[in-house]
Design an enzyme around this catalytic site. Structure first.
Site, PDB file in Angstrom:
ATOM      1  N   LYS A  19       1.748   8.579  -5.884  1.00 53.88           N
ATOM      2  CA  LYS A  19       3.160   8.562  -5.589  1.00 53.88           C
ATOM      3  C   LYS A  19       3.458   9.655  -6.445  1.00 53.88           C
ATOM      4  O   LYS A  19       3.406   9.662  -7.593  1.00 53.88           O
ATOM      5  CB  LYS A  19       3.901   7.217  -6.090  1.00 53.88           C
ATOM      6  CG  LYS A  19       3.692   6.067  -4.971  1.00 53.88           C
ATOM      7  CD  LYS A  19       4.478   4.877  -5.440  1.00 53.88           C
ATOM      8  CE  LYS A  19       4.246   3.668  -4.423  1.00 53.88           C
ATOM      9  NZ  LYS A  19       5.004   2.337  -4.534  1.00 53.88           N
ATOM     10  N   GLU A  20       4.574  10.266  -5.803  1.00 55.13           N
ATOM     11  CA  GLU A  20       5.382  11.347  -6.596  1.00 55.13           C
ATOM     12  C   GLU A  20       6.724  11.239  -6.694  1.00 55.13           C
ATOM     13  O   GLU A  20       7.210  10.700  -5.549  1.00 55.13           O
ATOM     14  CB  GLU A  20       4.891  12.853  -6.301  1.00 55.13           C
ATOM     15  CG  GLU A  20       5.037  13.183  -4.973  1.00 55.13           C
ATOM     16  CD  GLU A  20       4.551  14.517  -4.707  1.00 55.13           C
ATOM     17  OE1 GLU A  20       3.643  15.084  -5.407  1.00 55.13           O
ATOM     18  OE2 GLU A  20       4.971  15.396  -3.843  1.00 55.13           O
TER      19      GLU A  20
ATOM     20  N   LYS B 220      12.499  23.103  -6.956  1.00 61.32           N
ATOM     21  CA  LYS B 220      12.344  21.610  -6.729  1.00 61.32           C
ATOM     22  C   LYS B 220      10.990  21.367  -7.465  1.00 61.32           C
ATOM     23  O   LYS B 220      10.013  21.900  -7.470  1.00 61.32           O
ATOM     24  CB  LYS B 220      11.876  21.471  -5.159  1.00 61.32           C
ATOM     25  CG  LYS B 220      11.576  19.976  -4.928  1.00 61.32           C
ATOM     26  CD  LYS B 220      11.916  19.659  -3.595  1.00 61.32           C
ATOM     27  CE  LYS B 220      10.794  20.109  -2.506  1.00 61.32           C
ATOM     28  NZ  LYS B 220      11.052  19.699  -1.200  1.00 61.32           N
TER      29      LYS B 220
END
Length: 155
Positions: free
Chosen positions: A69-70, A82
């Site tokens: 998960k990031e 970003k």
């Protein structure tokens, strides 16, 4: 141990136009559609701003790990930057204490920009050998998919 790798690509589209893809969830959706050999499943939790979490699952047989998960930790629309950090699984399970990916869109001229990607990482000394698995190539593939998207959708 701290490390960084980066790569740049010139794209024949304005920085404003490029950021419309890079600065939104449209990039994640494009990656999911175009890179099916690299990403098996992509779950998005959030609106694309800071705090958005991507749950990325890789195809069976992918070396090192099956998912992670990031979380988007920076979204600067003025500077067109970003950043996302791995918050669970993946690199963290291999001794990394930080694994951050960054995309930047840099204006070059009215109709040309530079897309730049950087990976920054920190790894525990006892896991230093795992630093060799860090590769900028998946991020470069994303930039190539984006560049092809700009060519196909040129106005």
């Amino acid at each position: 141990m701290f490390g960084t790798v980066s790569e740049e690509m010139e794209v024949k589209v304005s920085a404003t136009e490029a950021w419309k893809l890079y600065g939104t969830l449209q990039l994640a959706k494009l990656i999911e559609e175009e890179l099916t050999d690299v990403i098996h499943k992509l779950e998005i939790h959030g609106d694309g701003g800071v705090g958005t979490i991507l749950n990325i699952t890789f195809p069976p047989g992918t070396p090192f790990f099956s998912s992670y998960k990031e979380k988007f930790t920076k979204m600067d629309h003025e500077k067109r930057v970003k950043e996302a950090e791995v918050i669970e699984g993946g690199y963290l399970d291999l001794g990394f204490t930080l694994y951050r990916g960054r995309f930047e869109v840099i204006e070059k001229s009215e109709n040309t920009c530079i897309t730049k990607t950087t990976i920054e990482y920190e790894i525990k000394e006892e896991a230093a050998a795992n630093a060799s698995i860090v590769s900028i190539q998946p991020m470069v593939k994303i930039m190539e998919v984006a560049a092809n998207y700009f060519i196909k959708n040129k106005k």
